[in-house]
Design a protein around this motif. Structure first.
Motif, PDB file in Angstrom:
ATOM      1  N   GLU A 161     -52.330  13.607 -27.140  1.00  0.00           N
ATOM      2  CA  GLU A 161     -52.794  14.859 -27.437  1.00  0.00           C
ATOM      3  C   GLU A 161     -54.142  15.178 -27.911  1.00  0.00           C
ATOM      4  OE1 GLU A 161     -50.474  19.055 -28.859  1.00  0.00           O
ATOM      5  OE2 GLU A 161     -49.730  17.102 -29.433  1.00  0.00           O
ATOM      6  N   SER A 165     -57.349  16.660 -26.081  1.00  0.00           N
ATOM      7  CA  SER A 165     -57.829  17.891 -26.836  1.00  0.00           C
ATOM      8  C   SER A 165     -59.407  17.609 -26.951  1.00  0.00           C
ATOM      9  CB  SER A 165     -57.364  18.251 -28.224  1.00  0.00           C
ATOM     10  OG  SER A 165     -57.836  17.188 -28.870  1.00  0.00           O
ATOM     11  N   LYS A 195     -46.619  15.439 -21.522  1.00  0.00           N
ATOM     12  CA  LYS A 195     -47.887  16.048 -21.997  1.00  0.00           C
ATOM     13  C   LYS A 195     -49.071  15.995 -21.110  1.00  0.00           C
ATOM     14  CE  LYS A 195     -47.961  16.145 -26.006  1.00  0.00           C
ATOM     15  NZ  LYS A 195     -47.602  17.185 -26.873  1.00  0.00           N
ATOM     16  N   TYR A 198     -48.262  18.839 -18.173  1.00  0.00           N
ATOM     17  CA  TYR A 198     -48.722  20.038 -18.803  1.00  0.00           C
ATOM     18  C   TYR A 198     -50.262  20.460 -18.953  1.00  0.00           C
ATOM     19  CZ  TYR A 198     -44.089  21.014 -20.250  1.00  0.00           C
ATOM     20  OH  TYR A 198     -42.619  21.459 -20.196  1.00  0.00           O
ATOM     21  N   SER A 199     -50.780  19.022 -19.096  1.00  0.00           N
ATOM     22  CA  SER A 199     -52.333  19.224 -19.335  1.00  0.00           C
ATOM     23  C   SER A 199     -53.057  19.253 -18.027  1.00  0.00           C
ATOM     24  CB  SER A 199     -52.945  18.151 -20.265  1.00  0.00           C
ATOM     25  OG  SER A 199     -52.344  18.041 -21.556  1.00  0.00           O
ATOM     26  N   ARG A 278     -51.869  27.594 -10.354  1.00  0.00           N
ATOM     27  CA  ARG A 278     -52.354  26.381 -11.300  1.00  0.00           C
ATOM     28  C   ARG A 278     -53.358  25.697 -10.604  1.00  0.00           C
ATOM     29  NH1 ARG A 278     -49.431  24.752 -15.979  1.00  0.00           N
ATOM     30  NH2 ARG A 278     -50.101  22.508 -15.207  1.00  0.00           N
ATOM     31  N   ARG A 283     -57.564  22.432 -13.381  1.00  0.00           N
ATOM     32  CA  ARG A 283     -57.281  21.872 -14.764  1.00  0.00           C
ATOM     33  C   ARG A 283     -58.071  22.082 -16.165  1.00  0.00           C
ATOM     34  NH1 ARG A 283     -57.599  16.100 -13.805  1.00  0.00           N
ATOM     35  NH2 ARG A 283     -59.638  16.211 -14.617  1.00  0.00           N
ATOM     36  N   SER A 284     -59.365  22.233 -15.667  1.00  0.00           N
ATOM     37  CA  SER A 284     -60.283  22.599 -16.977  1.00  0.00           C
ATOM     38  C   SER A 284     -60.179  23.763 -17.449  1.00  0.00           C
ATOM     39  CB  SER A 284     -61.680  22.248 -16.552  1.00  0.00           C
ATOM     40  OG  SER A 284     -62.202  23.084 -15.451  1.00  0.00           O
ATOM     41  N   ARG A 285     -59.425  24.651 -16.694  1.00  0.00           N
ATOM     42  CA  ARG A 285     -59.357  26.116 -17.214  1.00  0.00           C
ATOM     43  C   ARG A 285     -57.927  26.405 -17.392  1.00  0.00           C
ATOM     44  NH1 ARG A 285     -62.588  29.373 -12.665  1.00  0.00           N
ATOM     45  NH2 ARG A 285     -61.439  28.220 -11.314  1.00  0.00           N
ATOM     46  N   HIS A 287     -56.222  26.199 -20.148  1.00  0.00           N
ATOM     47  CA  HIS A 287     -56.260  26.571 -21.499  1.00  0.00           C
ATOM     48  C   HIS A 287     -56.449  28.040 -21.497  1.00  0.00           C
ATOM     49  CE1 HIS A 287     -60.500  25.800 -21.207  1.00  0.00           C
ATOM     50  NE2 HIS A 287     -60.765  26.609 -22.069  1.00  0.00           N
ATOM     51  N   LEU A 288     -57.419  28.719 -20.490  1.00  0.00           N
ATOM     52  CA  LEU A 288     -57.658  30.136 -20.413  1.00  0.00           C
ATOM     53  C   LEU A 288     -56.502  30.899 -19.994  1.00  0.00           C
ATOM     54  CD1 LEU A 288     -61.114  29.705 -19.234  1.00  0.00           C
ATOM     55  CD2 LEU A 288     -60.533  29.988 -21.671  1.00  0.00           C
ATOM     56  N   LEU A 303     -47.550  28.118 -17.293  1.00  0.00           N
ATOM     57  CA  LEU A 303     -47.649  27.247 -18.354  1.00  0.00           C
ATOM     58  C   LEU A 303     -46.456  26.429 -18.621  1.00  0.00           C
ATOM     59  CD1 LEU A 303     -49.867  28.946 -20.952  1.00  0.00           C
ATOM     60  CD2 LEU A 303     -50.785  27.193 -19.318  1.00  0.00           C
TER      61      LEU A 303
END
Length: 305
Positions: A161, A165, A195, A198-199, A278, A283-285, A287-288, A303
Motif C-alpha cells: 500500500e 501511494s 489491494k 482496488y488500485s 472505471r 487508473r491514475s485518476r 483516487h479522484l 470504488l
C-alpha cells in the motif's frame, strides 16, 4: 590470477589483520583506524562492526561507531551495507540513524537487492516509509529484484500500500515473474490481490499470455477467483497452450463450477457499467472518484466499497 581469487585473498588478509589487532589487545581507537585503512578507497571487507550493530538493532552502539568515524556505506564481499542489514531486521531506528549520517538509500548488493527490497521482504512498513521519504527508488527499469513483487508475493499488504501511494506502476511486468497481481495470485495472497485490484491493476495482465485468472484456477483459490471475476477477468482468455482458465482448473472442483457458472451467466448491466466507467476514468485518476458530483452510493459502487 582471477578477480575472484584476488578478492578472496584480499579478504583473508583483512581477516587476519583484524584478528591480529584484537589478539594484541589494541585499543578501540587503533582498531578503528586499522579498520578504516582496510575499508578505505573502495576496499571490501567482511562484516564490519556497523553491520553487526545494524543487524542486531543496537542503536547506541551504532551511533557510537558512526561518531568514531566508521563508514556508513561499508561493503561486505556481496556489497551489503549496514542499511541493508537494518532494513532486513526491521530496525527502523538504526535505519534512520544511518540515513541521517548519509547512507546510500539506493545501494545495491551483488544480487541487485536494495534496502527497500529488504524492507519489503521482511514486511517492515516503517522501514519502507522511511526509505521512501529519503528518496529510495521504488521501481527500477532494469530487471533488478522488485520491491513491489516481493511485497506482493509475501503478502505484505501494508508495504504494498505504501509503494502504491508513492505512485509505482502496479502493472510492472518483469519477464520471469509477470506482474505484481500475477505473483500475488501465485502465492495466494488475498489481501495483496485485493489491494492491487482496488488500485486499478489490470486484471488481464499476468505472465506472457498466462492471466492471473489462469494461475488462480490452478491454485484452486475460490476467493481470489471471485475477486478477479468481479473486476472483469476474461474467462475466455487463452494461454500459450490455448487453454482457458476453466481448462486448467481441477476437474469437478468448486473452481471449475464457478467458472462454468460465470460462462453461462451474462454479466449484469450494473457490473458492465462499473467496469466501463472505471476503465474510462483510468487508473491514475481513480483516487479522484470521491470528488465526483455523484451520490455517495454510486461513488462507493465505483470504488467497490
Amino acid at each position: 590470477m582471477s578477480a575472484s581469487i584476488s578478492v578472496e585473498r584480499s579478504c583473508t588478509k583483512q581477516n587476519l589483520l583484524k584478528r591480529s589487532l584484537e589478539s594484541r589487545g589494541e585499543c578501540p581507537a587503533k582498531r578503528k583506524a586499522s579498520w578504516g585503512i582496510l575499508t578505505s578507497q573502495g576496499s571490501w571487507a567482511d562484516r564490519s562492526p556497523l553491520h553487526e550493530a545494524a543487524s542486531q538493532g543496537r542503536l547506541l552502539s551504532l551511533k557510537t561507531l558512526i561518531a568514531q568515524g566508521y563508514n556508513v556505506d561499508a561493503l561486505t564481499i556481496d556489497q551489503v551495507t549496514p542499511l541493508h542489514e537494518a532494513c532486513l531486521g526491521d530496525h527502523v531506528g538504526c535505519a534512520r540513524v544511518l540515513l541521517e549520517a548519509g547512507a546510500n538509500v539506493n545501494a545495491t548488493t551483488i544480487d541487485g537487492m536494495t534496502p527497500l527490497f529488504n524492507a519489503c521482504s521482511r514486511g517492515s512498513a516503517s522501514c519502507v516509509e522511511l526509505l521512501l521519504e529519503y528518496g529510495a527508488k521504488a521501481q527500477w527499469e532494469t530487471c533488478l529484484p522488485s520491491p513491489t513483487h516481493e511485497a506482493a508475493s509475501r503478502g505484505h499488504s501494508d508495504c504494498l500500500e505504501l509503494l502504491i501511494s508513492w505512485g509505482i506502476d502496479v502493472d510492472q511486468d518483469i519477464p520471469h515473474l509477470g506482474t505484481p497481481l500475477y505473483v500475488a495470485c501465485v502465492s495466494q495472497q488475498k489481501q495483496c490481490v485485493r489491494k492491487l485490484l482496488y488500485s486499478g491493476a489490470n486484471v488481464q495482465k499476468g505472465k506472457f499470455l498466462e492471466t492471473p485468472l489462469h494461475v488462480a484456477a490452478r491454485q484452486s483459490s475460490t476467493e481470489i477467483i471471485n475477486m478477479l471475476l468481479d473486476f472483469g477477468a476474461d474467462i475466455n482468455a487463452k494461454n500459450t497452450e490455448f487453454q482457458r482458465p476453466v481448462d486448467v482448473a481441477s476437474p469437478r472442483s468448486l473452481v471449475e463450477s464457478i467458472l462454468l457458472l460465470q460462462e453461462a451467466t451474462p454479466c449484469s448491466l450494473c457490473q458492465l457499467c462499473r467496469l466501463h466507467i472505471r476503465n474510462y476514468i483510468g487508473r491514475s485518476r481513480l483516487h479522484l472518484v470521491p470528488q465526483l458530483q455523484l451520490p455517495t452510493i454510486l461513488k462507493d459502487f465505483l470504488l467497490y466499497r
